[in-house]
Design a protein around this motif. Structure first.
Motif, PDB file in Angstrom:
ATOM      1  N   GLY A   7       0.521  -1.474   0.183  1.00 36.92           N
ATOM      2  CA  GLY A   7       0.114   0.010   0.177  1.00 36.92           C
ATOM      3  C   GLY A   7       0.443   1.170  -0.148  1.00 36.92           C
ATOM      4  O   GLY A   7       1.990   0.827   0.006  1.00 36.92           O
ATOM      5  N   ASP A   8      -0.057   2.056   0.003  1.00 35.74           N
ATOM      6  CA  ASP A   8       1.329   3.661   0.418  1.00 35.74           C
ATOM      7  C   ASP A   8       0.421   4.239   1.209  1.00 35.74           C
ATOM      8  O   ASP A   8       0.409   5.267   0.942  1.00 35.74           O
ATOM      9  CB  ASP A   8       0.305   4.555  -1.282  1.00 35.74           C
ATOM     10  CG  ASP A   8      -1.189   4.273  -1.507  1.00 35.74           C
ATOM     11  OD1 ASP A   8      -1.674   4.374  -0.354  1.00 35.74           O
ATOM     12  OD2 ASP A   8      -1.344   5.284  -2.867  1.00 35.74           O
ATOM     13  N   GLY A  13       5.469   3.473   4.742  1.00 29.68           N
ATOM     14  CA  GLY A  13       6.902   4.191   3.923  1.00 29.68           C
ATOM     15  C   GLY A  13       7.859   4.112   5.071  1.00 29.68           C
ATOM     16  O   GLY A  13       8.799   5.128   5.069  1.00 29.68           O
ATOM     17  N   LEU A  14       7.500   3.917   6.614  1.00 29.98           N
ATOM     18  CA  LEU A  14       7.991   3.895   7.065  1.00 29.98           C
ATOM     19  C   LEU A  14       9.106   3.266   7.564  1.00 29.98           C
ATOM     20  O   LEU A  14       8.809   1.695   7.393  1.00 29.98           O
ATOM     21  CB  LEU A  14       7.211   4.258   8.792  1.00 29.98           C
ATOM     22  CG  LEU A  14       6.597   6.045   9.057  1.00 29.98           C
ATOM     23  CD1 LEU A  14       5.442   5.378  10.424  1.00 29.98           C
ATOM     24  CD2 LEU A  14       7.287   6.644   9.896  1.00 29.98           C
ATOM     25  N   ASP A  15      10.316   3.010   8.117  1.00 33.37           N
ATOM     26  CA  ASP A  15      11.467   2.210   8.471  1.00 33.37           C
ATOM     27  C   ASP A  15      10.604   2.045   9.360  1.00 33.37           C
ATOM     28  O   ASP A  15      10.437   1.841  10.377  1.00 33.37           O
ATOM     29  CB  ASP A  15      12.443   3.067   8.809  1.00 33.37           C
ATOM     30  CG  ASP A  15      14.024   2.128   9.044  1.00 33.37           C
ATOM     31  OD1 ASP A  15      14.159   0.446  10.516  1.00 33.37           O
ATOM     32  OD2 ASP A  15      14.960   2.071   8.200  1.00 33.37           O
ATOM     33  N   ALA A  51      -4.672   5.053  11.748  1.00 33.85           N
ATOM     34  CA  ALA A  51      -4.939   6.592  10.885  1.00 33.85           C
ATOM     35  C   ALA A  51      -3.796   6.473  10.263  1.00 33.85           C
ATOM     36  O   ALA A  51      -3.930   6.085   8.726  1.00 33.85           O
ATOM     37  CB  ALA A  51      -4.631   7.764  11.678  1.00 33.85           C
ATOM     38  N   ALA A  52      -2.754   6.551  10.545  1.00 31.86           N
ATOM     39  CA  ALA A  52      -0.833   5.820   9.612  1.00 31.86           C
ATOM     40  C   ALA A  52      -1.824   4.818   8.832  1.00 31.86           C
ATOM     41  O   ALA A  52      -0.757   4.898   7.758  1.00 31.86           O
ATOM     42  CB  ALA A  52      -0.269   6.123  10.385  1.00 31.86           C
ATOM     43  N   GLY A  53      -1.845   4.043   8.824  1.00 36.33           N
ATOM     44  CA  GLY A  53      -1.924   2.389   7.957  1.00 36.33           C
ATOM     45  C   GLY A  53      -3.649   2.202   7.361  1.00 36.33           C
ATOM     46  O   GLY A  53      -3.302   1.574   7.005  1.00 36.33           O
ATOM     47  N   ARG A  54      -4.237   2.845   7.751  1.00 34.13           N
ATOM     48  CA  ARG A  54      -5.368   2.849   6.902  1.00 34.13           C
ATOM     49  C   ARG A  54      -5.879   1.681   7.403  1.00 34.13           C
ATOM     50  O   ARG A  54      -6.375   1.161   6.301  1.00 34.13           O
ATOM     51  CB  ARG A  54      -5.251   3.197   5.599  1.00 34.13           C
ATOM     52  CG  ARG A  54      -4.595   4.568   4.832  1.00 34.13           C
ATOM     53  CD  ARG A  54      -4.025   5.038   3.802  1.00 34.13           C
ATOM     54  NE  ARG A  54      -3.624   6.328   3.667  1.00 34.13           N
ATOM     55  CZ  ARG A  54      -3.425   7.093   2.194  1.00 34.13           C
ATOM     56  NH1 ARG A  54      -3.544   5.602   1.260  1.00 34.13           N
ATOM     57  NH2 ARG A  54      -2.880   7.678   2.177  1.00 34.13           N
ATOM     58  N   VAL A 113       2.104  -5.620  11.300  1.00 31.50           N
ATOM     59  CA  VAL A 113       2.303  -6.276  10.357  1.00 31.50           C
ATOM     60  C   VAL A 113       1.535  -6.086   8.867  1.00 31.50           C
ATOM     61  O   VAL A 113       1.916  -6.726   8.311  1.00 31.50           O
ATOM     62  CB  VAL A 113       0.613  -7.753  11.322  1.00 31.50           C
ATOM     63  CG1 VAL A 113       0.983  -8.497  10.512  1.00 31.50           C
ATOM     64  CG2 VAL A 113       1.917  -8.260  12.769  1.00 31.50           C
ATOM     65  N   ARG A 114       0.390  -5.085   9.549  1.00 32.13           N
ATOM     66  CA  ARG A 114      -0.049  -5.378   7.851  1.00 32.13           C
ATOM     67  C   ARG A 114       0.688  -3.990   6.604  1.00 32.13           C
ATOM     68  O   ARG A 114       0.573  -4.711   5.584  1.00 32.13           O
ATOM     69  CB  ARG A 114      -1.553  -4.244   7.811  1.00 32.13           C
ATOM     70  CG  ARG A 114      -2.438  -4.172   6.985  1.00 32.13           C
ATOM     71  CD  ARG A 114      -3.587  -3.198   6.914  1.00 32.13           C
ATOM     72  NE  ARG A 114      -4.267  -3.180   5.358  1.00 32.13           N
ATOM     73  CZ  ARG A 114      -4.069  -1.907   4.276  1.00 32.13           C
ATOM     74  NH1 ARG A 114      -2.963  -1.222   4.902  1.00 32.13           N
ATOM     75  NH2 ARG A 114      -4.569  -1.930   3.634  1.00 32.13           N
ATOM     76  N   THR A 115       1.105  -3.194   7.470  1.00 34.82           N
ATOM     77  CA  THR A 115       2.554  -2.535   7.081  1.00 34.82           C
ATOM     78  C   THR A 115       3.676  -2.744   6.484  1.00 34.82           C
ATOM     79  O   THR A 115       4.682  -1.890   6.012  1.00 34.82           O
ATOM     80  CB  THR A 115       2.640  -1.006   7.791  1.00 34.82           C
ATOM     81  OG1 THR A 115       2.264  -0.731   8.711  1.00 34.82           O
ATOM     82  CG2 THR A 115       1.045  -0.532   7.495  1.00 34.82           C
TER      83      THR A 115
END
Length: 245
Positions: A7-8, A13-15, A51-54, A113-115
């Motif tokens: 995803g975007d 996009g985080l380390d 929210a950050a991971g939607r 886990v999802r991101t």
């Protein structure tokens, strides 16, 4: 079962090391401060992570319903008494305070886990924990993330097969025995196939892992994790802050 999904979202996009810092820091903070202040901090971090991971909180609840059911039963059992008045509110509230601390940690872990791809998780662990110990931890985490969803899928398939053969008419103990027996058989079979596949692919303790590098957006997240981990100092520092009751 939640697994990694490309995803975007900002969390994608985080380390992974920054996300792990928040996850471990949150666990320390909520367990060190079981007060309304600590619950507010944990809830705010969990909502920000979702929210950050939607990621919908309802999806997390549906996925980990067994965990939340276990947490919900805890306060009820904690308040049960073997005599008058049969149910005590004080112990039930204390148990509720204890289990409520786990909820934000579960939500933040689900977002991680999802991101986060499994290879990046392994790379982060091996960079944080040096030597063979880090490699062992990295391999173990990678195998768990890959095999656990497969094992759950096997159990669901076995349960559907039992019900398709009129298993619903059998006693509950018989159904559980059949599902667990078949599930263990398939798990051991998958473990044997995994060992053979690792040998066939010349499994290496030090493979080429993804390159990890902190970017500008990773530093505030890592700083949040450090701040959460330092929360016990704020709670118990005498003379300046109010200690936990």
């Amino acid at each position: 079962m939640l697994t990694y999904e490309p995803g975007d979202s900002p969390a994608h996009g985080l380390d992974p090391r920054a996300k792990l810092a928040v996850q471990f820091g949150l666990a320390i903070a909520v367990f060190a401060d079981p007060t309304a202040r600590g619950f507010a901090v944990g809830g705010a971090v969990a909502l920000a992570a979702l929210a950050a991971g939607r990621l919908s909180p309802l999806r997390v609840v549906r996925t980990y319903w067994a965990v939340f059911l276990f947490l919900a039963v805890g306060p009820l059992l904690g308040g049960v008494a073997l005599g008058e008045p049969w149910f005590r509110v004080g112990p039930a509230v204390e148990s509720l305070r204890s289990v409520a601390r786990v909820v934000p940690v579960v939500f933040v872990g689900a977002v991680y886990v999802r991101t986060t791809p499994v290879r990046e998780t392994r790379a982060a662990i091996q960079r944080v924990v040096p030597g063979k110990v880090g490699r062992l931890f990295g391999v173990g985490v990678g195998l768990v993330f890959r095999l656990f969803p497969v094992v759950l899928a096997d159990l669901r398939a076995t349960r559907r097969a039992v019900h398709a053969r009129a298993g619903g008419r059998r006693p509950l103990r018989d159904r559980v025995r059949r599902i667990l027996t078949r599930g263990l058989q398939r798990s051991f079979l998958r473990a044997d196939r995994l060992a053979l596949a690792l040998r066939a692919r010349c499994f290496a303790w030090n493979p080429t892992l993804p390159a990890l590098a902190f970017r500008r957006r990773d530093y505030p997240v890592a700083a949040l994790g450090v701040a959460l981990a330092a929360w016990p100092l704020v709670v118990y520092l005498p003379g300046r802050f109010i200690p936990v009751a």
